[in-house]
Design a protein around this motif. Structure first.
Motif, mmCIF file in Angstrom:
data_model
loop_
_atom_site.group_PDB
_atom_site.id
_atom_site.type_symbol
_atom_site.label_atom_id
_atom_site.label_comp_id
_atom_site.label_asym_id
_atom_site.label_seq_id
_atom_site.Cartn_x
_atom_site.Cartn_y
_atom_site.Cartn_z
ATOM 1 N N ARG A 68 9.252 -2.074 -6.846
ATOM 2 C CA ARG A 68 8.115 -2.259 -5.941
ATOM 3 C C ARG A 68 7.902 -1.104 -4.973
ATOM 4 N N ALA A 71 4.234 0.042 -4.436
ATOM 5 C CA ALA A 71 3.453 -0.920 -3.653
ATOM 6 C C ALA A 71 3.806 -0.834 -2.170
ATOM 7 N N GLY A 98 8.814 -1.929 -12.565
ATOM 8 C CA GLY A 98 7.772 -1.497 -11.640
ATOM 9 C C GLY A 98 6.555 -0.891 -12.290
ATOM 10 N N PHE A 99 6.380 -1.088 -13.588
ATOM 11 C CA PHE A 99 5.266 -0.436 -14.295
ATOM 12 C C PHE A 99 3.912 -0.816 -13.707
ATOM 13 N N SER A 100 3.711 -2.090 -13.410
ATOM 14 C CA SER A 100 2.424 -2.536 -12.868
ATOM 15 C C SER A 100 2.143 -1.872 -11.522
ATOM 16 N N GLU A 101 3.149 -1.860 -10.644
ATOM 17 C CA GLU A 101 2.953 -1.246 -9.332
ATOM 18 C C GLU A 101 2.659 0.251 -9.454
ATOM 19 N N THR A 102 3.371 0.919 -10.349
ATOM 20 C CA THR A 102 3.150 2.347 -10.568
ATOM 21 C C THR A 102 1.732 2.611 -11.053
ATOM 22 N N MET A 103 1.298 1.875 -12.055
ATOM 23 C CA MET A 103 -0.007 2.129 -12.655
ATOM 24 C C MET A 103 -1.151 1.753 -11.722
ATOM 25 N N TYR A 104 -1.033 0.640 -11.026
ATOM 26 C CA TYR A 104 -2.159 0.226 -10.189
ATOM 27 C C TYR A 104 -2.327 1.112 -8.963
ATOM 28 N N ILE A 107 -4.347 3.753 -10.600
ATOM 29 C CA ILE A 107 -5.692 3.260 -10.927
ATOM 30 C C ILE A 107 -6.580 3.229 -9.682
ATOM 31 N N ARG A 108 -5.998 2.820 -8.551
ATOM 32 C CA ARG A 108 -6.760 2.780 -7.296
ATOM 33 C C ARG A 108 -6.875 4.149 -6.640
#
Length: 244
Positions: A68, A71, A98-104, A107-108
């Motif tokens: 995280r 994030a 942590g893939f989702s946190e890294t990518m988003y 993305i943002r």
């Protein structure tokens, strides 16, 4: 001339002998000091080798839950927009849990910098297979070598992020003095992108892991030069909107 030690490195690090993390820590400290941002920096780490930093590194560090850190870094930047905020993560942390946190964060196009150390395994917890483990590479959880027919191919995050609207992407290593200087340049450009408010920047750094690879430090560097770089090529992949 005597080489001065950056003030941020107030005690010796605790990483394994021959590991690349110590060099990366030094490069970040040098860059922040040269930019006069060493007193204005905030760092987020999570679980893994990066968790050895908080008691040896002279910046304010928040330790996040596993994966995280990106994030948490985003939250820190929103609360302290004038601070130089970065996360410091490994491949298991940033690209597995942590893939989702890294990518988003990418993305943002959040205005943070991610320093991502890739040693092809979960280094802190015993050398298990990670998303960046090479095909046929032996780890404690792939003793016969990684079988990509069941686990998928090694994850190249630079390929994925190149399609996004981000500020800066680069991949370096530390297998020679020339490569170390290039990597330092990449780290500086990543922080400069954040300082200019351009958005998300990531520097991936291919690191030797002699302990878990079962190699000498020299052999580990040769492995990066001869094998790992073929899968994870070096260079800049995005700089101010220009793509490789």
């Amino acid at each position: 001339m005597e080489r001065k030690r950056p003030k941020m490195l107030y005690v010796d690090h605790k990483f394994c002998p021959g590991c690349g993390h110590g060099i990366v820590n030094r490069l970040i400290a040098e860059v922040l000091e040269e930019m006069s941002e060493d007193g204005n920096a905030l760092c987020a780490v999570a679980v893994g080798c990066s968790s050895l930093m908080p008691d040896t590194y002279g910046v304010d560090i928040v330790q996040a839950q596993h994966g995280r850190a990106a994030a948490v870094a985003v939250g820190m930047k929103k609360c302290r927009p004038d601070s130089m905020v970065f996360s410091y993560q490994g491949d298991g942390d940033a690209l597995a849990i942590g893939f989702s946190e890294t990518m988003y964060a990418a993305i943002r196009n959040d205005n943070i910098t991610v320093i991502f150390v890739n040693n092809n395994n979960f280094g802190m917890t015993g050398g298990q297979m990670s998303p960046t483990t090479l095909e046929n590479q032996k780890t404690t959880t792939s003793p016969k070598g990684r079988d990509v027919t069941t686990t998928g191919k090694p994850l190249d995050v630079m390929k994925m992020m190149k399609s996004l609207d981000v500020a800066y992407l680069a991949r370096g290593t530390m297998t020679s003095s020339a490569e170390i200087l290039k990597t330092k340049k990449y780290i500086r450009k990543a922080f400069e992108a954040q300082k200019a408010g351009r958005g998300y920047s990531m520097v991936e750094i291919l690191s030797p892991c002699p302990t878990n690879w079962g190699m000498t430090p020299l052999a580990s560097c040769e492995r990066i030069q001869n094998i790992v770089r073929e899968v994870y090529p070096l260079g800049e992949f995005c700089d101010g909107g220009a793509k490789e």
